[in-house]
Write a protein that holds these residues in place. Sequence first.
Motif, PDB file in Angstrom:
ATOM      1  N   LEU A   1      69.315  71.118  56.400  1.00  0.00           N
ATOM      2  CA  LEU A   1      69.693  72.474  56.013  1.00  0.00           C
ATOM      3  C   LEU A   1      68.454  73.315  55.749  1.00  0.00           C
ATOM      4  O   LEU A   1      67.568  72.912  54.996  1.00  0.00           O
ATOM      5  CB  LEU A   1      70.556  72.464  54.753  1.00  0.00           C
ATOM      6  CG  LEU A   1      72.061  72.219  54.913  1.00  0.00           C
ATOM      7  CD1 LEU A   1      72.736  72.311  53.552  1.00  0.00           C
ATOM      8  CD2 LEU A   1      72.692  73.225  55.864  1.00  0.00           C
TER       9      LEU A   1
ATOM     10  N   PRO B   1      67.216  76.660  53.924  1.00  0.00           N
ATOM     11  CA  PRO B   1      67.781  77.497  52.861  1.00  0.00           C
ATOM     12  C   PRO B   1      68.168  78.880  53.386  1.00  0.00           C
ATOM     13  O   PRO B   1      67.496  79.427  54.254  1.00  0.00           O
ATOM     14  CB  PRO B   1      66.633  77.596  51.854  1.00  0.00           C
ATOM     15  CG  PRO B   1      65.813  76.367  52.107  1.00  0.00           C
ATOM     16  CD  PRO B   1      65.899  76.139  53.586  1.00  0.00           C
ATOM     17  N   SER B   2      69.295  79.489  52.916  1.00  0.00           N
ATOM     18  CA  SER B   2      70.128  78.837  51.923  1.00  0.00           C
ATOM     19  C   SER B   2      71.084  77.840  52.563  1.00  0.00           C
ATOM     20  O   SER B   2      71.124  76.661  52.201  1.00  0.00           O
ATOM     21  CB  SER B   2      70.895  79.895  51.128  1.00  0.00           C
ATOM     22  OG  SER B   2      71.662  80.709  52.021  1.00  0.00           O
ATOM     23  N   VAL B   3      71.879  78.272  53.518  1.00  0.00           N
ATOM     24  CA  VAL B   3      72.748  77.320  54.216  1.00  0.00           C
ATOM     25  C   VAL B   3      72.722  77.624  55.705  1.00  0.00           C
ATOM     26  O   VAL B   3      73.604  78.303  56.242  1.00  0.00           O
ATOM     27  CB  VAL B   3      74.204  77.379  53.678  1.00  0.00           C
ATOM     28  CG1 VAL B   3      75.036  76.276  54.333  1.00  0.00           C
ATOM     29  CG2 VAL B   3      74.242  77.218  52.167  1.00  0.00           C
TER      30      VAL B   3
ATOM     31  N   HIS C   1      72.284  75.497  59.294  1.00  0.00           N
ATOM     32  CA  HIS C   1      72.295  74.154  59.842  1.00  0.00           C
ATOM     33  C   HIS C   1      71.365  74.077  61.050  1.00  0.00           C
ATOM     34  O   HIS C   1      71.459  74.900  61.967  1.00  0.00           O
ATOM     35  CB  HIS C   1      73.721  73.770  60.266  1.00  0.00           C
ATOM     36  CG  HIS C   1      74.694  73.781  59.131  1.00  0.00           C
ATOM     37  ND1 HIS C   1      75.023  72.654  58.421  1.00  0.00           N
ATOM     38  CD2 HIS C   1      75.401  74.806  58.560  1.00  0.00           C
ATOM     39  CE1 HIS C   1      75.893  72.961  57.479  1.00  0.00           C
ATOM     40  NE2 HIS C   1      76.141  74.262  57.541  1.00  0.00           N
TER      41      HIS C   1
END
Length: 418
Positions: free
Chosen positions: A287, A289-291, A293
Amino acid sequence: MESTIRKLAEDEFLDFANIAIQAFPANKENTPEYKEKLAANLRRIHEESGTIEFYGLFRNGQLLGGMRLHSFELNLFGNIVPVGGVGLVAVHFLHKKEKVAKELIGYFIRHFREKGASIAMLYPFRPDFYKKMGFGYGTKMNQYKIKPDSFPAGGSKEGLAMLGEADKERIRDCYNRYAKKTNGMILKTAYDIEALFKNPENRILGVFNGDEVSGYIVYGFEQADKQNFLRNNLVIREFIYETPDALASLAKFLNTQSDQIERIILNTQDDGLEYLLGDARDGSDYLIPSVFHETNRAGVGLMYKIIDIEKMIGDLEGRVFGNVSACFSLLVHDSFDTAAPVTIIVRLEDGKLSKGKAEYSQFNIELDIADFSSLMVGAVGFRKLHRFGRLKLSKPEFAPLMEKAFQGDEKPICTTPF
């Protein structure tokens, strides 16, 4: 000490093969049998390809280094133009830091400039080394590792077939039709297609549209786990499609491989593949940051250098610069070639580029040849170079106009290794 650079003679390929083997630490082969085999293969390419030649640099009669020169035809915004490529630049292990590589690259540039090419290309062993010589970055390469069932399954398998040597011309025709529509692509020769079939690891799947091949993939396999022969990845080495239907059929084939294939490894300069796939994640579960992929790895590779600015203006006949009209002075620095910057007046009229006259110049643009090269092949836009301070604009009020001239271009795509 004066150097002589010339084509290698038949009996000099063994010496060059030995230099090449010693020059690259990754090459673990060092047996007489391997040297003879490599020399014979290089000699065969030199004699049979029609577009590839080997040159050596000699001092006092001793071969100190060499290179492989490629004569290509490249799509530059719809115009097919001659360009030069260089590979296998190798320097004798005992003669590093003696400017052998610099002299070889200088000869490479002069050679293709004299042959009428405006662009020189190479894959760098170190990008910073060649950037100092004036080569600018091209489009990044992205490596995706995709679950097979992430490819869409909606296409038809009708028309899919494994291709063999009888299909050579169909494959070449498909590739060259695609290349003629795609900025940056290099046309395939008959020799290139022969080489495709000489690699026993290659498997080729095609999509037929009538008698024509409208898309194909060249692929092979690699073990995903050295301790388990049942775990394998499918590695795509070439992926060409002319239509959405052809892509859908190839994607259908890849989707059906999930019973035996863990990941499909695809190297592509298309950085928007997530819009095709159901799941673009690469399996790392990393991951950002923040989310965000992780979907792929990326890297710089193929580099370009404009070696004849005036010739380039003619070669860019097919490029439309945002329907912009302006006249300006270009000051291009190339410390590898000359101490003083090259100044040329260019004119844009409704987006068409031509030489201009000094008395009509409205402003100046000053930049390094490496950035200029990336800009002119479409790899980077004016706005980014300006914001990063990589170019100077004498009158900032013209920035929006130049951003419009260089925006929305199709980045150069090149699938040819050399």
